[in-house]
Design a protein around this motif. Structure first.
Motif, mmCIF file in Angstrom:
data_model
loop_
_atom_site.group_PDB
_atom_site.id
_atom_site.type_symbol
_atom_site.label_atom_id
_atom_site.label_comp_id
_atom_site.label_asym_id
_atom_site.label_seq_id
_atom_site.Cartn_x
_atom_site.Cartn_y
_atom_site.Cartn_z
ATOM 1 N N ASN A 162 0.788 -1.221 0.000
ATOM 2 C CA ASN A 162 0.000 0.000 0.000
ATOM 3 C C ASN A 162 0.829 1.285 0.000
ATOM 4 O O ASN A 162 0.291 2.367 -0.178
ATOM 5 N N ALA A 165 0.494 2.826 -3.504
ATOM 6 C CA ALA A 165 -0.886 3.240 -3.772
ATOM 7 C C ALA A 165 -1.257 4.473 -2.949
ATOM 8 O O ALA A 165 -2.189 5.187 -3.282
ATOM 9 N N LYS A 168 -0.711 9.594 -3.003
ATOM 10 C CA LYS A 168 -1.737 10.306 -3.763
ATOM 11 C C LYS A 168 -2.201 11.495 -2.935
ATOM 12 O O LYS A 168 -2.004 11.557 -1.732
ATOM 13 N N LYS A 169 -2.883 12.376 -3.626
ATOM 14 C CA LYS A 169 -3.424 13.537 -2.948
ATOM 15 C C LYS A 169 -4.819 13.189 -2.429
ATOM 16 O O LYS A 169 -5.679 12.779 -3.208
ATOM 17 N N PRO A 170 -5.046 13.316 -1.143
ATOM 18 C CA PRO A 170 -6.383 13.046 -0.616
ATOM 19 C C PRO A 170 -7.399 13.990 -1.271
ATOM 20 O O PRO A 170 -7.069 15.145 -1.522
ATOM 21 N N MET A 174 -11.415 13.855 2.256
ATOM 22 C CA MET A 174 -10.407 13.204 3.088
ATOM 23 C C MET A 174 -9.459 14.241 3.699
ATOM 24 O O MET A 174 -9.077 14.132 4.874
ATOM 25 N N ILE A 178 -8.565 14.579 7.612
ATOM 26 C CA ILE A 178 -7.210 14.525 8.165
ATOM 27 C C ILE A 178 -6.945 15.750 9.043
ATOM 28 O O ILE A 178 -6.427 15.626 10.154
ATOM 29 N N MET A 189 0.375 14.670 10.860
ATOM 30 C CA MET A 189 0.457 13.754 9.717
ATOM 31 C C MET A 189 0.743 14.591 8.481
ATOM 32 O O MET A 189 -0.141 14.874 7.680
ATOM 33 N N VAL A 197 0.185 12.165 0.177
ATOM 34 C CA VAL A 197 0.597 11.300 1.283
ATOM 35 C C VAL A 197 2.026 10.830 0.988
ATOM 36 O O VAL A 197 2.361 10.536 -0.157
ATOM 37 N N CYS A 202 2.543 8.668 7.550
ATOM 38 C CA CYS A 202 2.179 7.559 8.443
ATOM 39 C C CYS A 202 3.292 7.220 9.431
ATOM 40 O O CYS A 202 3.035 6.800 10.539
ATOM 41 N N ARG A 248 -9.475 -8.022 -7.552
ATOM 42 C CA ARG A 248 -8.960 -6.657 -7.486
ATOM 43 C C ARG A 248 -7.466 -6.620 -7.771
ATOM 44 O O ARG A 248 -6.963 -5.712 -8.414
ATOM 45 N N ALA A 277 -1.600 0.794 13.625
ATOM 46 C CA ALA A 277 -2.361 0.323 12.466
ATOM 47 C C ALA A 277 -3.098 -0.956 12.812
ATOM 48 O O ALA A 277 -4.107 -1.289 12.211
ATOM 49 N N LEU A 282 -4.782 4.204 12.624
ATOM 50 C CA LEU A 282 -4.054 4.933 11.585
ATOM 51 C C LEU A 282 -4.934 5.121 10.351
ATOM 52 O O LEU A 282 -5.081 6.230 9.836
ATOM 53 N N CYS A 283 -5.547 4.043 9.919
ATOM 54 C CA CYS A 283 -6.361 4.082 8.699
ATOM 55 C C CYS A 283 -7.537 5.037 8.875
ATOM 56 O O CYS A 283 -7.901 5.772 7.959
ATOM 57 N N HIS A 287 -9.407 7.473 6.374
ATOM 58 C CA HIS A 287 -10.500 6.767 5.705
ATOM 59 C C HIS A 287 -11.714 6.658 6.605
ATOM 60 O O HIS A 287 -11.579 6.509 7.807
ATOM 61 N N PHE A 289 -14.275 3.979 6.834
ATOM 62 C CA PHE A 289 -14.709 2.662 6.361
ATOM 63 C C PHE A 289 -16.077 2.348 6.925
ATOM 64 O O PHE A 289 -16.392 2.715 8.047
HETATM 65 C C1 HEC Z 1 -2.668 9.983 5.657
HETATM 66 C C2 HEC Z 1 -3.902 9.467 5.121
HETATM 67 C C3 HEC Z 1 -4.052 7.976 4.936
HETATM 68 C C4 HEC Z 1 -3.833 6.970 5.861
HETATM 69 C C5 HEC Z 1 -3.286 7.098 7.261
HETATM 70 C C6 HEC Z 1 -4.260 5.751 5.230
HETATM 71 N N1 HEC Z 1 -4.708 6.008 3.961
HETATM 72 FE FE1 HEC Z 1 -5.380 4.622 2.636
HETATM 73 N N2 HEC Z 1 -5.459 6.041 1.182
HETATM 74 C C7 HEC Z 1 -5.173 7.375 1.356
HETATM 75 C C8 HEC Z 1 -5.177 8.036 0.069
HETATM 76 C C9 HEC Z 1 -4.914 9.521 -0.198
HETATM 77 C C10 HEC Z 1 -5.475 7.047 -0.883
HETATM 78 C C11 HEC Z 1 -5.591 7.207 -2.383
HETATM 79 C C12 HEC Z 1 -6.999 7.495 -2.770
HETATM 80 C C13 HEC Z 1 -7.078 7.604 -4.264
HETATM 81 O O1 HEC Z 1 -6.784 6.605 -4.920
HETATM 82 O O2 HEC Z 1 -7.416 8.684 -4.729
HETATM 83 C C14 HEC Z 1 -5.660 5.796 -0.149
HETATM 84 C C15 HEC Z 1 -6.001 4.584 -0.729
HETATM 85 C C16 HEC Z 1 -6.219 3.405 -0.026
HETATM 86 C C17 HEC Z 1 -6.648 2.164 -0.609
HETATM 87 C C18 HEC Z 1 -6.899 1.903 -2.079
HETATM 88 C C19 HEC Z 1 -5.552 1.551 -2.672
HETATM 89 C C20 HEC Z 1 -5.631 0.967 -4.055
HETATM 90 O O3 HEC Z 1 -4.954 -0.029 -4.252
HETATM 91 O O4 HEC Z 1 -6.341 1.539 -4.894
HETATM 92 C C21 HEC Z 1 -6.753 1.249 0.405
HETATM 93 C C22 HEC Z 1 -7.158 -0.215 0.297
HETATM 94 C C23 HEC Z 1 -6.363 1.922 1.628
HETATM 95 N N3 HEC Z 1 -6.059 3.236 1.322
HETATM 96 C C24 HEC Z 1 -6.307 1.325 2.864
HETATM 97 C C25 HEC Z 1 -5.710 1.891 3.966
HETATM 98 C C26 HEC Z 1 -5.409 1.180 5.190
HETATM 99 C C27 HEC Z 1 -5.715 -0.282 5.444
HETATM 100 C C28 HEC Z 1 -4.816 2.088 6.015
HETATM 101 C C29 HEC Z 1 -4.278 1.853 7.421
HETATM 102 C C30 HEC Z 1 -3.173 0.892 7.507
HETATM 103 C C31 HEC Z 1 -4.746 3.345 5.316
HETATM 104 N N4 HEC Z 1 -5.285 3.193 4.082
HETATM 105 C C32 HEC Z 1 -4.209 4.520 5.843
HETATM 106 C C33 HEC Z 1 -4.891 7.992 2.558
HETATM 107 C C34 HEC Z 1 -4.587 7.336 3.731
#
Ligand code: HEC
Ligand code: HEC
Ligand code: HEC
Ligand code: HEC
Ligand code: HEC
Ligand code: HEC
Length: 291
Positions: A162, A165, A168-170, A174, A178, A189, A197, A202, A248, A277, A282-283, A287, A289
């Motif tokens: 991850n 991935a 990216k810009k939130p 988002m 944050i 953060m 990001v 993180c 996926r 996490a 953290l997530c 996010h 969810f």
């Molecule tokens: C600092 C902010 C931040 C944190 C903390 C964060 N994410 Fe994200 N996450 C993002 C952003 C920004 C994207 C990209 C969104 C986009 O594609 O436009 C993303 C994308 C994702 C995706 C999609 C990735 C893909 O393959 O397309 C998943 C799944 C995900 N996050 C899971 C998690 C999980 C699980 C955690 C905790 C371990 C987490 N994220 C923590 C900001 C965050």
């Protein structure tokens, strides 16, 4: 010695052009077609090229490395790095480079046994040693490389699926989440200058207690066992998880031309993370969810 090597690799960001065809070698790739000096001991079963030099096949077990499409190379293949996989990239480096036998090489170890700052460690990343008790403005941090690049060179691989991935810009929603989270929890953060990001969004580069725990920049998971680092445990759900994500993942691989593999393991001990996490905190800072 290895410390200097790591630093060199971090600082020289070169982009080499492969002589054979016009494929561009990845930036910061290791030197090749070099005769090993006395400081290097190449294992007997790592083949040198005809000129007795370290070359593609010395390090890579994949056949005809030069002819491969570099973009599509299977980095997950066990033999991508010869006799791999290696759990730490540095284990591979040490096959040829000498292991520093009096001290493990970990820049994140910044405190001595008395809990005092080891100033020389700061200079890997900062141009000057900062006093953590001061009030430091963003433009006084003075990093040697932009924050979004400072971890590369030592951490060569995409360290986990991850990580890439996430660069990216939130979106607006988002970004707001944050900001709110940071204010409410007095935590930091940071995003890159262009709002993306990055690793240190993180992670913290510093272990706990370099920066005071009361400061936003000092809030992070409290584990300080850098010798052990992150501890994972294989998990019985691994197979179910992989099956669940198969479609996926195939789509992602088709889109990116990469071949990611998922290996679901539970995190047992976390370190250098701003929020835990393993319980999802953290997530959830970024996010929302569905429950
Ligand atoms: C600092 C902010 C931040 C944190 C903390 C964060 N994410 Fe994200 N996450 C993002 C952003 C920004 C994207 C990209 C969104 C986009 O594609 O436009 C993303 C994308 C994702 C995706 C999609 C990735 C893909 O393959 O397309 C998943 C799944 C995900 N996050 C899971 C998690 C999980 C699980 C955690 C905790 C371990 C987490 N994220 C923590 C900001 C965050
Ligand atoms: C001394 C060891 C060494 C030699 C010699 C070497 N490599 Fe590598 N190569 C590595 C390591 C370590 C990595 C992984 C680092 C990374 O992910 O950037 C790597 C990564 C790569 C990658 C994947 C880059 C990416 O990030 O997607 C390609 C492609 C590659 N090497 C091709 C070559 C070719 C072609 C040669 C010969 C011209 C060569 N390598 C010589 C060690 C070596
Ligand atoms: C197959 C043996 C081999 C492996 C594995 C290997 N190296 Fe090297 N490395 C060399 C040789 C040969 C040189 C050339 C300098 C010499 O001979 O002393 C070198 C030089 C370097 C240099 C100096 C680069 C320059 O431009 O002069 C750095 C930095 C470096 N290695 C880092 C690494 C890192 C980091 C890894 C692990 C990702 C690694 N090496 C793995 C053989 C190896
Ligand atoms: C591996 C790279 C790295 C090393 C080594 C490092 N830092 Fe940092 N430091 C960063 C980065 C990146 C930032 C900006 C993001 C952040 O604050 O975490 C930073 C920010 C800081 C800040 C500002 C925090 C704030 O309040 O915004 C202080 C203070 C600091 N570092 C002190 C130190 C000290 C003292 C050392 C040595 C003991 C050190 N750093 C070693 C990467 C590093
Ligand atoms: C000068 C080299 C260097 C730099 C720069 C660096 N690291 Fe590390 N990092 C290491 C070493 C060495 C380890 C110990 C584990 C190992 O041997 O790979 C490590 C371990 C880690 C770990 C895992 C802890 C563990 O031991 O399991 C995390 C997380 C990490 N680094 C994040 C970062 C982040 C984020 C940055 C950028 C701010 C960064 N590192 C910059 C060398 C470096
Ligand atoms: C969205 C949040 C997020 C981002 C962005 C992120 N990481 Fe991580 N990283 C994690 C989590 C969660 C873990 C596993 C638990 C831990 O470190 O304690 C982890 C683990 C690690 C480890 C230890 C891996 C191991 O198996 O020992 C390293 C090294 C690391 N990250 C480096 C980086 C680097 C370098 C970047 C930037 C390219 C980065 N991370 C970006 C969340 C993130």
């Amino acid at each position: 010695m290895f410390r200097c090597l790591m630093m060199l690799l971090l600082l020289i960001s070169v982009s080499m052009v492969n002589a054979k065809d016009d494929q561009e070698m990845p930036a910061m790739h290791h030197v090749f077609d070099v005769e090993p000096s006395a400081a290097i001991s190449v294992p007997d079963d790592f083949p040198l090229n005809k000129k007795k030099r370290v070359d593609c096949q010395t390090c890579h077990g994949i056949k005809d490395m030069k002819q491969q499409d570099y973009e599509k190379i299977d980095k997950q293949s066990e033999d991508f790095l010869r006799e791999g996989p290696y759990s730490q990239l540095s284990d591979f480096c040490y096959r040829c480079h000498e292991v520093d036998n009096y001290q493990r090489d970990n820049v994140h170890k910044m405190l001595d046994d008395e809990g005092e700052i080891i100033e020389s460690s700061c200079l890997y990343c900062h141009k000057k040693v900062l006093k953590p008790e001061d009030d430091i403005k963003r433009d006084e941090i003075n990093l040697r490389l932009p924050a979004e690049k400072i971890c590369y060179g030592c951490h060569l691989f995409t360290p986990h699926i991850n990580a890439l991935a996430h660069q990216k810009k939130p979106d607006k929603k988002m970004a707001k989440r944050i900001r709110r989270y940071q204010d409410e929890h007095e935590i930091m953060m940071p995003l890159s200058d262009d709002g993306k990001v990055m690793c240190v969004t993180c992670h913290s580069a510093h272990p706990i207690d370099v920066i005071d725990r009361d400061k936003p920049a000092g809030k992070q998971v409290a584990n300080d066992d850098l010798e052990k680092g992150v501890v994972y445990r294989a998990h019985a759900w691994g197979k179910v998880f992989a099956e669940d994500k198969k479609n996926r993942l195939q789509k992602l691989n088709a889109e990116t031309g990469k071949s990611y593999v998922l290996n679901y393991q539970r995190i047992e001990k976390e370190i250098l993370l701003r929020l835990p996490a393993k319980d999802g905190s953290l997530c959830l800072a970024c996010h929302a969810f569905e429950k």
